[in-house]
Design a protein around this motif. Structure first.
Motif: not given
Length: 172
Positions: A147-165
């Motif tokens: 859905v969001d190909p520009a998003m990095a792997n959710p397990r690699e800090k996306v959950w912390r840096r971009e939780p809304m994304r």
């Protein structure tokens, strides 16, 4: 039966052990504020699930002073470990109303009670209904990256840096 390697049982689902995050203390200020006796929700431990479905806020890990909230030196569930600020008074980031049904569905699968989990699983295609709820969530994480190909792997800090994304991608 033994669990597969690197899997943990959490709230009725078998999930990756790395997804149960116990170093940083995540919190939702409005949820803590509404409690007569503030308590930590088990769902806040799942690092790849970035929202509190009770307050509909993204989960925070830091105080406004910048201090990470950890479990290492907790003296209070509601006070910053560094500056003493009341975490209940911090601003939260509300999850958009349109994202809530998809996230609520995933929350029911991951940590809903037995009836909520069964109702959510029944909404899935028949081939997916036989999966463990944790495996259904794994599929949701994979689809979030589509859905969001520009998003990095959710397990690699996306959950912390971009939780809304992450929340937006999971909701879809």
């Amino acid at each position: 039966a033994a669990l597969p390697a690197r899997r943990a049982f959490h709230s009725g689902s078998t999930i990756r052990t790395g997804d149960v995050h116990t170093r940083e203390r995540r919190f939702a200020p409005p949820a803590l504020a509404k409690d007569e006796t503030p308590f930590y929700r088990a769902s806040w431990l799942i690092r790849t699930f970035p929202v509190c479905t009770e307050s509909w806020q993204t989960l925070r890990t830091t105080c406004d002073c910048g201090a990470e909230q950890t479990w290492a030196t907790v003296s209070s569930m509601v006070l910053c470990e560094e500056c003493g600020e009341d975490l209940r008074d911090l601003r939260g980031d509300p999850v958009p109303t349109e994202a809530r049904p998809g996230l609520d569905f995933l929350a029911d699968i991951l940590f809903g009670d037995e009836a909520a989990r069964a109702a959510a699983m029944a909404r899935l295609p028949a081939d997916l209904q036989v999966l463990d709820p944790g495996d259904v969530y794994e599929l949701a994480l994979l689809m979030a990256r589509i859905v969001d190909p520009a998003m990095a792997n959710p397990r690699e800090k996306v959950w912390r840096r971009e939780p809304m994304r992450l929340a937006g991608a999971l909701a879809k």
